[in-house]
Design a protein around this motif. Sequence first.
Motif, PDB file in Angstrom:
ATOM      1  N   ARG A 187       6.573  65.572  32.740  1.00  0.00           N
ATOM      2  CA  ARG A 187       6.081  66.926  32.478  1.00  0.00           C
ATOM      3  C   ARG A 187       5.516  67.630  33.710  1.00  0.00           C
ATOM      4  O   ARG A 187       5.775  68.803  33.932  1.00  0.00           O
ATOM      5  CB  ARG A 187       4.961  66.899  31.413  1.00  0.00           C
ATOM      6  N   GLU A 240       9.064  68.895  17.804  1.00  0.00           N
ATOM      7  CA  GLU A 240       9.215  67.565  17.235  1.00  0.00           C
ATOM      8  C   GLU A 240      10.293  67.539  16.167  1.00  0.00           C
ATOM      9  O   GLU A 240      10.639  66.465  15.657  1.00  0.00           O
ATOM     10  CB  GLU A 240       7.878  67.100  16.650  1.00  0.00           C
ATOM     11  N   TYR A 280      13.632  79.003  22.732  1.00  0.00           N
ATOM     12  CA  TYR A 280      13.184  78.423  23.989  1.00  0.00           C
ATOM     13  C   TYR A 280      14.224  78.753  25.065  1.00  0.00           C
ATOM     14  O   TYR A 280      15.356  78.294  24.994  1.00  0.00           O
ATOM     15  CB  TYR A 280      13.038  76.905  23.872  1.00  0.00           C
ATOM     16  N   GLU A 310       6.311  73.387  25.100  1.00  0.00           N
ATOM     17  CA  GLU A 310       6.311  72.079  24.452  1.00  0.00           C
ATOM     18  C   GLU A 310       7.588  71.885  23.664  1.00  0.00           C
ATOM     19  O   GLU A 310       8.008  72.772  22.912  1.00  0.00           O
ATOM     20  CB  GLU A 310       5.100  71.960  23.520  1.00  0.00           C
ATOM     21  N   ARG A 311       8.205  70.746  23.829  1.00  0.00           N
ATOM     22  CA  ARG A 311       9.428  70.426  23.100  1.00  0.00           C
ATOM     23  C   ARG A 311       9.109  70.262  21.614  1.00  0.00           C
ATOM     24  O   ARG A 311       8.154  69.578  21.252  1.00  0.00           O
ATOM     25  CB  ARG A 311      10.027  69.136  23.654  1.00  0.00           C
ATOM     26  N   PHE A 325      12.476  73.305  28.235  1.00  0.00           N
ATOM     27  CA  PHE A 325      11.110  72.934  27.881  1.00  0.00           C
ATOM     28  C   PHE A 325      10.233  72.663  29.105  1.00  0.00           C
ATOM     29  O   PHE A 325       9.193  72.033  28.987  1.00  0.00           O
ATOM     30  CB  PHE A 325      11.136  71.713  26.951  1.00  0.00           C
TER      31      PHE A 325
END
Length: 344
Positions: A22, A127, A298, A124-125, A120
């Motif tokens: 990240r 879930e 995204y 935030e990716r 991403f």
Amino acid sequence: MLILGIETSCDETAAAVVRNGREILSDVVASQIAVHSPYGGVVPELASRKHVENILPVMAEALRAAGIGLGDVDAVAVTQGPGLIGALLVGLSAAKGLAYALKKPVCTVNHLEGHMEAAFVEAERPEEPFVCLVVSGGHTALYFVAPDGTSRCVGSTRDDAAGEAYDKVAKLLGLGYPGGVVIDRLAQNGNPQAFSFPKAYLEKGSLDFSFSGIKTAVAYFLKKYGSPSDTSKGATYRLEDLAASFQEAVVDVLVEKTMQAVERFGVRHVAVAGGVAANSRLRARLNEEAAYRRVHLYIPGIRYCTDNAVMIAMAGYRIWKRCGFHPDPLQLDARSRWVDAAGP
């Protein structure tokens, strides 16, 4: 986990250091646009030679910018394919050399999975499962991505990629390379309804793409009416209108197919990545459709739409978490094609 990412699949030599999948510590890209511009497209042999020249300085700069040495790197993530074989071999050979000399583990990354991760970099990716459109000069495909990162291709181009069509039309118009940026800029001052170009939706229910037809249609248009500056044929139309009409036809198909996939798989998240994701009209239309359908969109910042090594390091981290490192890096070979986007 400090991962050194290496990307050399086409005409950018890139290296980056990312911590724990990240945190971006460095991001270095050496572009080859000036090398390939005179030819109107990427020349594979020239790309390979420039990668050989650039790979060590680019890696050194990535390490310097991150404030670390080679010994501090925990693992190397490298693009194995798809891409130009000669170009891929340069980055892959560098990764294998590091693995052998420094006893560092290696993760091989599918270039397209890397692009999916780029969506991403600044978000935030999710879930939950999502649909991802990867659209660039070499690839146009839709993927259904599971929460664990594994993915399957649900639609791909049967001929030209969208970015390839942009570059070929730009070449027909004498606009230079890369053509997508120029066409996008011209289109912003044009009328997208000025001309009607074909939109290939293919058979009912298909999520595949086809852009060779619209490229051919533009070629026939120019043959019949000439370029805007061709007074011998009495051309009276505006180049901006032609660019806008071409772009609208391409964007219509990309957006409609993507939203069809969103509905078919019942997902609430959609990601878009690749060089064409930087296109202003595509970004605007996708934002409109996502807001209307109440799905989360995204799209990476412009910096991460084109090829880079941050996305490779991020994807490498996820691959390591999913299935570990490659057991024998010295046996790795480049892959010009890669049917499965789920990694090794």
